[in-house]
Design an enzyme around this catalytic site. Structure first.
Site, mmCIF file in Angstrom:
data_model
loop_
_atom_site.group_PDB
_atom_site.id
_atom_site.type_symbol
_atom_site.label_atom_id
_atom_site.label_comp_id
_atom_site.label_asym_id
_atom_site.label_seq_id
_atom_site.Cartn_x
_atom_site.Cartn_y
_atom_site.Cartn_z
ATOM 1 N NE ARG A 55 -4.186 3.441 -1.384
ATOM 2 C CZ ARG A 55 -4.820 2.470 -0.753
ATOM 3 N NH1 ARG A 55 -5.915 1.957 -1.267
ATOM 4 N NH2 ARG A 55 -4.375 1.971 0.385
ATOM 5 C CG ASP B 278 -15.249 -2.570 4.917
ATOM 6 O OD1 ASP B 278 -14.126 -2.903 5.336
ATOM 7 O OD2 ASP B 278 -15.455 -2.216 3.740
ATOM 8 C CD GLU B 279 -12.188 0.960 4.756
ATOM 9 O OE1 GLU B 279 -11.308 1.135 5.612
ATOM 10 O OE2 GLU B 279 -11.955 0.795 3.550
ATOM 11 C CE LYS C 232 -10.968 -2.611 3.358
ATOM 12 N NZ LYS C 232 -12.365 -2.502 2.978
ATOM 13 C CB THR C 233 -13.814 -6.652 -0.176
ATOM 14 O OG1 THR C 233 -13.426 -5.293 0.076
ATOM 15 C CG2 THR C 233 -15.256 -6.660 -0.640
ATOM 16 C CD GLN D 270 -5.449 1.307 4.263
ATOM 17 O OE1 GLN D 270 -5.874 1.842 3.240
ATOM 18 N NE2 GLN D 270 -5.495 0.002 4.449
#
Length: 672
Positions: free
Chosen positions: A606, A216-217, A30-31, A247
């Site tokens: 993770r 973002d997020e 995503k970044t 998330q």
């Protein structure tokens, strides 16, 4: 620029025809999408960098985003680009519009401790000083602010004695902040939203200033953050938000994952692009994550997949108690480090609650394994930093009574509590700050000549320091101030050893250097930026960052599942896979299992190569050994992908062989 993107990522970058929601699964890049899209807007769409704003939730994420954009867009093309946290954006808006909001320039920013201290002082009048009650009131005030509920509304909505008490304190707290010319962390979003709602002309000016916005997020936004974005974007809908409802793990601090759904209601032309290819984990790890999270209801379905290979089975290890669990994890890390030719920092141990780290630390120390616990003491929480920050706050805002009270007797100036109480009463009667009350002629009516003399000497010295800050080199003036109070001598008198005093003084120097760097960067972007603005930015960084320096040393990483979000490790251990731990007892009682399942999902995703889940048959609580039940989430994982150990009692021979292998690896690692 686009050649390294997969088809879905490329679609997300190239779509600029309206509002866009990018549903980005864990590890889906995503970044890269956000940073490439910023570059695409500048290079291909002709939008000037200073007309673009990208916002996220942490300084670390904003810094990483800015660095990556800097590699794609350089020189003049990137000038004026806003890449910041939500709260930094809010701070900039308040700084520009402070007069309309009723604040003087150089307003103070209250951190968590300042807020708690003021609430405690206000509640002391009602003899309500219990720490739990103060914490409860602070939490309720924060929630009201995030939900844009004003003090009078909160009083009207109160349904019980606790809420009535909190609402009454909220009204006093808000009034005192105004009197101190101060705002708190939640005000950084609440006040700009209120400003834009009440002043359409100012809103229009900011809409013209920001032509395109990226968030973002997005699943972590609360009510006020959602409204801030919606107001700035307005009718244009020039917006890209990136988020993952799976998330969303911050409901306890106001996050609303339903904002993803609300986006579609408020912007009917919303386009949705799903990023489902994962670049982090093996297929078995992703299948476990997908199978687990499928038990939660979804508005938007997505399934993560990977080309990283099948990978190893997920191991589930049942241990007889928490001591055996911790020892098993530590000895396994020692063994796997040799077998896999790995570094200590490749291993992460995740847990639901901070209390679970204690026994792990004991075992890691016993086996001489280096480790780091994330979320330790913040740089800005250290006493020496809080002391100097107190001086910095009052230099730029003499009306900040909290800062005044912190610094007046540090180092000691023999100004006792009774003197300060009388000074405070006088200042309140005159509706002025305690700093300004020190210089008033009428003070002699309330205090003795000796008391007034001490206060005025401090007042005169601080005023001269303030003048030097504004007339000369402000950083030099601050360094001179620290020398004037002989802070280094004070540290040597009040530290356990000369080495500790020197370390603490080194922290003070780091702080001043950081302030100098912050001021320089701000002035590069805006010639009018002053020392006031730089200190306000530093106070905000204090509140946003848990650790000032990033540490990449070779140590096993210990952290809560909440802290692990956004990180990844080759080898992950999730300990305490039991009912009442994960899911947590409070969530079970509150019927909030879905968020706990998302937390487990975050933990699983993770892991890059191997994932191990452990549990204890018994755990000690309040001195009593209690039987534990395996977490329901274990039953929700695909059974064919799990390798269980200890579910049935292992034969003694197998145990001895496994123990001998672990001991051999340990000896090898220690060079024995």
């Amino acid at each position: 620029m686009l050649s390294r993107l997969n088809p879905r990522q490329r679609e997300a970058v190239e779509y600029v025809g309206g509002p866009l929601l990018v549903l980005a699964g864990a590890g889906s890049g995503k970044t890269s999408v956000i940073t490439t899209k910023i570059a695409y807007l500048i290079k291909e769409c002709g939008i000037k960098a200073h007309k673009i704003a990208a916002v996220t939730f942490t300084n670390k994420a904003a810094r990483e985003m800015k660095e990556r954009v800097g590699k794609l867009v350089q020189g003049k093309e990137s000038r004026g680009l806003t890449v910041s946290t939500f709260h930094n954006l809010g701070l900039n808006i308040i700084r520009k519009e402070h007069k309309t909001l009723g604040y003087k320039a150089g307003f103070s920013l209250f951190d968590d401790q300042d807020t708690k201290s003021l609430i405690k002082d206000l509640m002391h009048k009602d003899f309500q000083t219990d720490a739990d009650i103060i914490g409860m009131v602070q939490h309720m005030i924060s929630n009201w602010k995030n939900d844009l509920i004003e003090p009078e509304q909160a009083l009207g909505l109160a349904e019980n004695d606790k809420e009535t008490l909190a609402a009454a304190v909220y009204r006093e707290y808000d009034r005192h902040l105004q009197a101190y010319n101060a705002v708190d962390f939640d005000d950084l979003i609440r006040l700009p939203v209120r400003l834009f709602r009440d002043h359409p002309d100012i809103l229009e000016r900011w809409q013209n200033k920001i032509h395109y916005m990226l968030v973002d997020e997005y699943q972590d936004t609360n009510v006020s953050q959602y409204l801030l974005v919606k107001l700035i974007i307005g009718y244009r809908g020039a917006l890209t938000v990136v988020g993952d409802d799976d998330q969303s793990i911050y409901a306890w601090r106001g996050a609303r994952p339903e904002n993803l759904v609300k986006l579609g209601e408020d912007f009917p032309s919303l386009r949705i692009v799903k990023l489902e290819q994962n670049y982090r984990s093996t297929s078995l790890i992703l299948r476990a994550a997908n199978t687990l999270i499928a038990n939660n209801p979804h508005v938007y379905e997505k399934t993560l997949w990977s080309e990283m290979g099948q990978g190893e089975q997920i191991r589930v290890i049942s241990c007889r108690n928490e001591d055996a669990e911790a020892e098993r994890v530590v000895t396994e890390i020692l063994t796997h480090r040799i077998k896999k030719d790995a570094s200590y920092k490749d291993f992460s141990i995740l847990y639901r609650g901070n209390h679970q780290s204690r026994i792990l630390e004991i075992k890691l120390q016993a086996f001489q394994v280096p480790y780091k616990i994330s979320g330790g003491t913040s740089f800005f929480a250290r006493h020496e930093i809080k002391d100097i920050m107190g001086y910095l706050k009052i230099l730029v805002n003499p009306d900040d009574d909290n800062a005044f009270l912190r610094v007046i007797n540090m180092p000691r100036r023999e100004i006792g509590p009774s003197t300060l109480e009388k000074l405070g009463t006088y200042a309140n009667q005159r509706h002025i700050s305690m700093f300004h009350a020190c210089s008033e002629l009428g003070l002699e009516q309330s205090l003795s000549e000796k008391q007034v003399d001490k206060l005025r000497r401090f007042n005169h010295w601080l005023e001269k320091t303030r003048q030097r800050c504004y007339q000369d080199d402000s950083i030099s003036a601050i360094r001179e101030m620290i020398h004037d109070i002989d802070y280094e001598g004070w540290l040597h008198q009040n530290s356990s050893s000369p080495q500790v005093a020197e370390r603490r003084m080194a922290n003070v120097r780091i702080l001043v250097d950081s302030l100098q760097d912050t001021l320089k960067r701000m002035q590069d972007d805006d010639d009018s930026a002053s020392i006031e603005d730089a200190i306000a930015r530093l106070v905000l960084r204090d509140m946003m960052e848990q650790q000032a320096e990033e540490d990449d040393s070779d140590r096993v990483q210990l952290m809560t599942l909440h802290s692990a979000k956004g990180l990844e490790y080759p080898h992950v251990y999730i300990v305490g896979m039991e009912e009442d731990l994960l899911p947590h007892r409070n969530s079970i009682d509150d019927g909030n299992i879905e968020e706990e399942r998302r937390l487990a999902y975050v933990g699983i995703t993770r892991a890059r190569q191997t994932l191990t889940l452990t549990m204890a048959a018994q755990r000690k609580q309040f001195g009593e050994m209690l039987n534990c039940t395996p977490s329901r989430f274990l039953d929700e994982l695909p059974p064919e992908d799990l390798a269980w150990e200890g579910k049935e009692q292992e034969p003694d021979k197998a145990k001895r062989e496994r123990g001998r292998a672990a001991l051999d690896s340990l000896k090898k690692s220690l060079g024995l």
